[in-house]
Enzyme design. Sequence first.
Site, mmCIF file in Angstrom:
data_model
loop_
_atom_site.group_PDB
_atom_site.id
_atom_site.type_symbol
_atom_site.label_atom_id
_atom_site.label_comp_id
_atom_site.label_asym_id
_atom_site.label_seq_id
_atom_site.Cartn_x
_atom_site.Cartn_y
_atom_site.Cartn_z
ATOM 1 N N LYS A 259 6.500 67.427 84.182
ATOM 2 C CA LYS A 259 6.855 66.214 84.928
ATOM 3 C C LYS A 259 5.970 65.055 84.467
ATOM 4 C CE LYS A 259 8.044 68.583 89.272
ATOM 5 N NZ LYS A 259 9.396 68.086 89.524
ATOM 6 N N ARG A 333 15.391 77.041 92.010
ATOM 7 C CA ARG A 333 16.622 77.835 92.136
ATOM 8 C C ARG A 333 16.433 79.253 91.582
ATOM 9 N NH1 ARG A 333 19.699 73.272 88.827
ATOM 10 N NH2 ARG A 333 18.094 72.132 89.964
#
Length: 486
Positions: A259, A333
């Site tokens: 990130k 996920r």
Amino acid sequence: GLVLGVYSSEKDDGAAQFTSAGDAFDKLVSGKLRALLSLCGPPLKKGKTRIFHGLHQDFPSVVVVGLGKKNAGINEQENWNEGKENIRTAVAVGCRQIQDLEIPCVEVDPCGDAQAAAEGAVLGLHEYNELKQKKKPVVTPQLHGSAESEAWQKGVIYAEGQNLARYLMEAPANYITPIKFAEHIEQKLRSFSNVKVHIRPESWITTQEMGAFLSVAKGSAEPPIFLEIHYLGGANTDDSPLVFVGKGVTFDSGGISLKPSSGMDAMRADMGGAATVCSAIVTAAALNLPLNIIGLAPLCENMPSGKANKPGDVVRAKNGKTVQVDNTDAEGRLLLADALCYAHSFNARAIVNAATLTGAMDVALGSAATGVFTNSSWLWTHLYEASILTGDRVWRMPLFEHYTKQVTDCPLADVSNIGKYSRAGGACTAAAFLKEFVTASHWAHLDIAGVMSNKDEVPYLRKGMAGRPTRTLVEFAARLSQDSHN
């Protein structure tokens, strides 16, 4: 200190319309409060305050705060009970003023809804300052009068549940590691005889063949933990439970798909899903809700290292499906896929998972509401009705086949962990990915990325991690427990 509410005037004469507690106090001081208020200029607007000193020896400082219209109820446009929201906001503002005066105790006018007043007080005063030498004075809010003490106590428990989630989310990632998170929740549940907590180590996760979860965890020096909570509040311990599943990434660097450094510190709260569902179970236990709840939280860090997932790697989930990891920052996920497969072993009435899953959710709804993707209208109705009461809103999002095709059209594996059109409908493709690991007919996925933190949007929460939608999950569980009673 004392916090009293006053309604907006219906007529133009501007005379203050007090709550019953305000009226009683005004009589006690021979009408001085009403007289002073009328001398102070125009009537109080919603959420605005006036402070008076020396009116009564028991209450050296009295804060009068505007509650808005007297009979504000459910606002169809806003999807919440406006009266309750007005009370939460007004009480929070009033209590903070008492705190600024460094008065250690405040009595709060129930304002016609003691639960909402208690929530406003306890949520409004909360601040994470564990690690500062200079702390704000602690203020203890209590109910003014005794008429609604049961509702007040219920509000305190609801708010303390959300504050627990805020505490866990706000704390630095070196303080709340996977094992520390699990131990903190275990300690909160220790006093309840009808709760069992299992802190599952990496060896157990391996025997469960949770390959997707392990692939995320392996990049970090912190070992993963699978936290499993059994709250047996139902009349029969064999009754089908409600299963809560929460994403527990205690720090998310993005892994190899790193990130940007700006704002990365906020990723200490990427375990917000685990924090809210575990806090909801702590609250359900405190309320002694008559239903069985199981909480599942896969806990780990997502870090870049020589052992970390690489873009293009293929991993195998618990149900045997292979997953191509095209972006290591779409890691939540992967954890949830394995936890959802495991959730199916409990013959659940419903499976509800919560996760700070996608930046796309924040883009879609901002912090106004949690996005809900569900295959069950029954489940949606319960969540939606709960959120109207709590003011911590939910909004239904699509689970179309349109999005499923974008994650199953994958070159190397059964599914890809990102949609093939990358950013388009990112929250929806993430939900479609999770759906590939669900066979239960009542399942809901709550994407809470947009409601993770609060700047100034929710006036009764200070700036920082929000702990949303803990109260909505609790209210939802409470409604479900009434459902099974009827």
